[in-house]
Design a protein around this motif. Structure first.
Motif, PDB file in Angstrom:
ATOM      1  N   SER A  71     -13.939 -17.179   3.951  1.00 34.27           N
ATOM      2  CA  SER A  71     -12.486 -17.059   3.984  1.00 34.27           C
ATOM      3  C   SER A  71     -12.109 -15.635   4.385  1.00 34.27           C
ATOM      4  CB  SER A  71     -11.874 -17.408   2.626  1.00 34.27           C
ATOM      5  OG  SER A  71     -12.316 -16.502   1.625  1.00 34.27           O
ATOM      6  N   MET A  72     -10.857 -15.475   4.811  1.00 33.52           N
ATOM      7  CA  MET A  72     -10.395 -14.181   5.302  1.00 33.52           C
ATOM      8  C   MET A  72      -9.434 -13.529   4.303  1.00 33.52           C
ATOM      9  SD  MET A  72     -12.019 -13.739   8.087  1.00 33.52           S
ATOM     10  CE  MET A  72     -11.186 -12.219   8.586  1.00 33.52           C
ATOM     11  N   ALA A  73      -9.616 -12.230   4.131  1.00 33.58           N
ATOM     12  CA  ALA A  73      -8.714 -11.442   3.282  1.00 33.58           C
ATOM     13  C   ALA A  73      -8.428 -10.128   3.998  1.00 33.58           C
ATOM     14  CB  ALA A  73      -9.347 -11.196   1.919  1.00 33.58           C
ATOM     15  N   THR A  74      -7.527  -9.354   3.431  1.00 35.93           N
ATOM     16  CA  THR A  74      -7.210  -8.059   4.021  1.00 35.93           C
ATOM     17  C   THR A  74      -7.064  -6.998   2.944  1.00 35.93           C
ATOM     18  OG1 THR A  74      -4.809  -8.451   3.925  1.00 35.93           O
ATOM     19  CG2 THR A  74      -5.955  -9.077   5.964  1.00 35.93           C
ATOM     20  N   HIS A  75      -7.317  -5.769   3.347  1.00 34.08           N
ATOM     21  CA  HIS A  75      -6.874  -4.606   2.591  1.00 34.08           C
ATOM     22  C   HIS A  75      -5.596  -4.172   3.310  1.00 34.08           C
ATOM     23  CE1 HIS A  75     -10.582  -4.560   0.369  1.00 34.08           C
ATOM     24  NE2 HIS A  75     -11.292  -4.478   1.495  1.00 34.08           N
ATOM     25  N   THR A  76      -4.479  -4.282   2.619  1.00 35.76           N
ATOM     26  CA  THR A  76      -3.172  -4.092   3.251  1.00 35.76           C
ATOM     27  C   THR A  76      -2.539  -2.786   2.791  1.00 35.76           C
ATOM     28  OG1 THR A  76      -2.843  -6.481   3.415  1.00 35.76           O
ATOM     29  CG2 THR A  76      -0.881  -5.096   3.569  1.00 35.76           C
ATOM     30  N   LYS A  77      -2.039  -2.019   3.758  1.00 36.11           N
ATOM     31  CA  LYS A  77      -1.392  -0.742   3.454  1.00 36.11           C
ATOM     32  C   LYS A  77       0.089  -0.800   3.799  1.00 36.11           C
ATOM     33  CE  LYS A  77      -5.496   2.165   4.080  1.00 36.11           C
ATOM     34  NZ  LYS A  77      -6.077   3.335   4.802  1.00 36.11           N
ATOM     35  N   PHE A  78       0.873  -0.176   2.935  1.00 35.72           N
ATOM     36  CA  PHE A  78       2.314  -0.063   3.145  1.00 35.72           C
ATOM     37  C   PHE A  78       2.642   1.428   3.228  1.00 35.72           C
ATOM     38  CE2 PHE A  78       1.293  -3.676   0.443  1.00 35.72           C
ATOM     39  CZ  PHE A  78       1.833  -4.742   1.163  1.00 35.72           C
ATOM     40  N   ASP A  79       2.999   1.847   4.412  1.00 33.25           N
ATOM     41  CA  ASP A  79       3.247   3.276   4.647  1.00 33.25           C
ATOM     42  C   ASP A  79       4.738   3.496   4.895  1.00 33.25           C
ATOM     43  OD1 ASP A  79       2.927   5.958   5.086  1.00 33.25           O
ATOM     44  OD2 ASP A  79       2.066   5.736   7.094  1.00 33.25           O
ATOM     45  N   GLY A  80       5.513   3.361   3.814  1.00 33.78           N
ATOM     46  CA  GLY A  80       6.957   3.511   3.938  1.00 33.78           C
ATOM     47  C   GLY A  80       7.617   2.310   4.595  1.00 33.78           C
ATOM     48  N   VAL A  81       7.248   1.124   4.166  1.00 28.11           N
ATOM     49  CA  VAL A  81       7.830  -0.111   4.714  1.00 28.11           C
ATOM     50  C   VAL A  81       9.266  -0.249   4.216  1.00 28.11           C
ATOM     51  CG1 VAL A  81       7.678  -2.633   4.759  1.00 28.11           C
ATOM     52  CG2 VAL A  81       5.589  -1.252   4.843  1.00 28.11           C
ATOM     53  N   GLU A  82      10.203  -0.317   5.139  1.00 27.81           N
ATOM     54  CA  GLU A  82      11.619  -0.422   4.786  1.00 27.81           C
ATOM     55  C   GLU A  82      11.980  -1.887   4.533  1.00 27.81           C
ATOM     56  OE1 GLU A  82      13.828   1.881   4.325  1.00 27.81           O
ATOM     57  OE2 GLU A  82      13.014   3.712   5.250  1.00 27.81           O
ATOM     58  N   LEU A  83      12.567  -2.145   3.349  1.00 28.61           N
ATOM     59  CA  LEU A  83      12.986  -3.489   2.970  1.00 28.61           C
ATOM     60  C   LEU A  83      14.443  -3.462   2.532  1.00 28.61           C
ATOM     61  CD1 LEU A  83       9.915  -4.482   0.764  1.00 28.61           C
ATOM     62  CD2 LEU A  83      10.353  -5.232   3.110  1.00 28.61           C
ATOM     63  N   ASP A  84      15.206  -4.481   2.909  1.00 29.50           N
ATOM     64  CA  ASP A  84      16.581  -4.531   2.420  1.00 29.50           C
ATOM     65  C   ASP A  84      16.608  -5.160   1.037  1.00 29.50           C
ATOM     66  OD1 ASP A  84      16.540  -7.358   2.701  1.00 29.50           O
ATOM     67  OD2 ASP A  84      17.231  -7.215   4.771  1.00 29.50           O
ATOM     68  N   GLY A  85      17.736  -5.083   0.380  1.00 31.13           N
ATOM     69  CA  GLY A  85      17.852  -5.571  -0.986  1.00 31.13           C
ATOM     70  C   GLY A  85      17.625  -7.063  -1.109  1.00 31.13           C
ATOM     71  N   ASP A  86      17.812  -7.810  -0.016  1.00 30.17           N
ATOM     72  CA  ASP A  86      17.614  -9.256  -0.054  1.00 30.17           C
ATOM     73  C   ASP A  86      16.155  -9.647  -0.193  1.00 30.17           C
ATOM     74  OD1 ASP A  86      20.311  -9.607   0.234  1.00 30.17           O
ATOM     75  OD2 ASP A  86      20.252  -9.881   2.412  1.00 30.17           O
ATOM     76  N   ALA A  87      15.256  -8.689  -0.014  1.00 30.44           N
ATOM     77  CA  ALA A  87      13.826  -8.989  -0.123  1.00 30.44           C
ATOM     78  C   ALA A  87      13.346  -9.080  -1.559  1.00 30.44           C
ATOM     79  CB  ALA A  87      13.015  -7.927   0.619  1.00 30.44           C
TER      80      ALA A  87
END
Length: 379
Positions: A206-222
């Motif tokens: 199966s496939m997996a990831t190591h995921t990085k968030f480098d200042g990901v902009e999200l609105d309040g609806d998220a």
């Protein structure tokens, strides 16, 4: 409640059994996608077929277009997924993410649930930040930014992370890393800027990831639920996922056991079937008992979860720990009773061992859950 399926659930089990055996079997799915080094690790065509069967939206409420079924029914499908080693995003999408989205706004539900129900969308959950499952510690930060948030941090072993149309991400919006409060869940779309994936193939292909968030902009609806109030939703999601994982583990155990018993009835040594040797009969009988006990624990936990019982959270760890032991026994006995050929890729029994190892680590291994049961029981 009786620890067996009622008439409607038995009919669903018959349907799921025949469908997975025909369309989700090892040759047609697991070996097919593995041998082609598929970047997703599963077939989107099968996912679409599962949607046509109504499986993908089982836990989605009828008001949102789903079937409004419970965890007993979802567990029936998961058991057959485990029995056939069918690679699919059912556990992450239709159980974990669907449970989280129940607490989301109507806008979030309208944005993501139709794709799930139709088999067009795949979801992932990003919780763990180290090699081991430790949901009590969340260090990924979501800081206020304008009308929304800026997400920074990393998550480890996100199953189907690179294939997902949306990731449910647990992040800290207040407090220290170990605090129960101050957690918020976010629905992060796949095309979010400054999010990157490092894909890894796990032992079961199966496939997996190591995921990085480098200042990901999200609105309040998220935001899923309330800001700083995500721990309760996270716990509900984890409970559902652990019960689902245990149900799939029962399927893995039963698949390995059935394959082994069939082999005992066919393989001859010293002029007689090895299944006639009393020592192997005793081991097979013991294995059958352990698997049936594990299955009963899982059904009971599913029933408690569907009934909204407070005991469901504790029992989810009981089920996960018990199934881990039973499935571990099933795959080890299976490989050993097959003898040398059990170690070869030509025979499927080794694939059950690989899936068992990956599944045991998912959402906590047996030691994590044994300790959790002791703590929750006051020991």
């Amino acid at each position: 409640m009786p620890l067996y399926h009622d008439e409607d659930q038995a009919m669903l089990a018959d349907t799921a059994t025949s469908f997975m055996a025909e369309e989700g079997n090892i040759q047609k799915q697991l070996r097919h996608w593995r041998d082609r080094d598929c970047k997703d690790g599963f077939g989107h065509g099968l996912w679409k077929q599962m949607a046509e069967m109504g499986f993908t939206g089982m836990l989605v409420g009828e008001d949102d277009g789903g079937l409004g079924m419970g965890h007993v029914e979802a567990g029936i499908v998961l058991e057959e997924i485990g029995r056939n080693l069918t690679p699919s995003p059912f556990l992450t999408s239709s159980v974990l993410a669907a449970t989280a989205l129940k607490h989301g706004s109507n806008d979030l539900k309208g944005r993501y649930l139709p794709g799930l129900i139709e088999g067009e969308s795949v979801f992932a959950v990003a919780i763990d930040e180290t090699a081991k499952h430790r949901p009590s510690r969340i260090t990924t930060k979501a800081e206020k930014s304008g009308n929304g948030f800026k997400l920074s941090g990393s998550k480890s072993f996100v199953i189907h992370g690179a294939s997902a149309d949306m990731l449910v991400v647990a992040a800290r919006t207040s407090g220290s890393d170990e605090d129960d409060d101050g957690i918020t869940l976010f629905a992060v779309p796949k095309d979010a800027a400054n999010m990157s994936h490092d894909a890894v193939r796990l032992v079961d292909s199966s496939m997996a990831t190591h995921t990085k968030f480098d200042g990901v902009e999200l609105d309040g609806d998220a935001v899923i639920g309330e800001v700083d109030g995500g721990r309760e939703i996270l716990n509900a999601m984890l409970t559902a996922g652990r019960v689902g994982s245990a149900a799939e583990g029962v399927g893995v155990a039963r698949g390995a056991m059935d394959m082994t018993v069939d082999y005992l009835k066919q393989r001859k040594q010293f002029g007689q079937l090895i299944g006639e040797f009393q020592a192997l009969q005793h081991r097979a009988a013991h294995l059958y008992s352990e698997v049936e006990i594990a299955r009963a624990v899982v059904i009971k936990t599913q029933q408690l979860l569907d009934a909204g019982s407070e005991r469901a959270e504790l029992m989810s760890s009981v089920a996960k720990a018990k199934v881990a032991k039973a499935a571990g026994l099933a795959v080890k006995e299976g490989v050993q009773m097959h003898g040398g050929i059990g170690m070869t890729d030509e025979y499927d029994i080794g694939l059950y061992m690989k899936r068992d190892r990956a599944l045991q680590e998912f959402l906590g291994d047996q030691y994590f859950h044994a300790n959790r049961v002791a703590e929750m029981s006051g020991y």
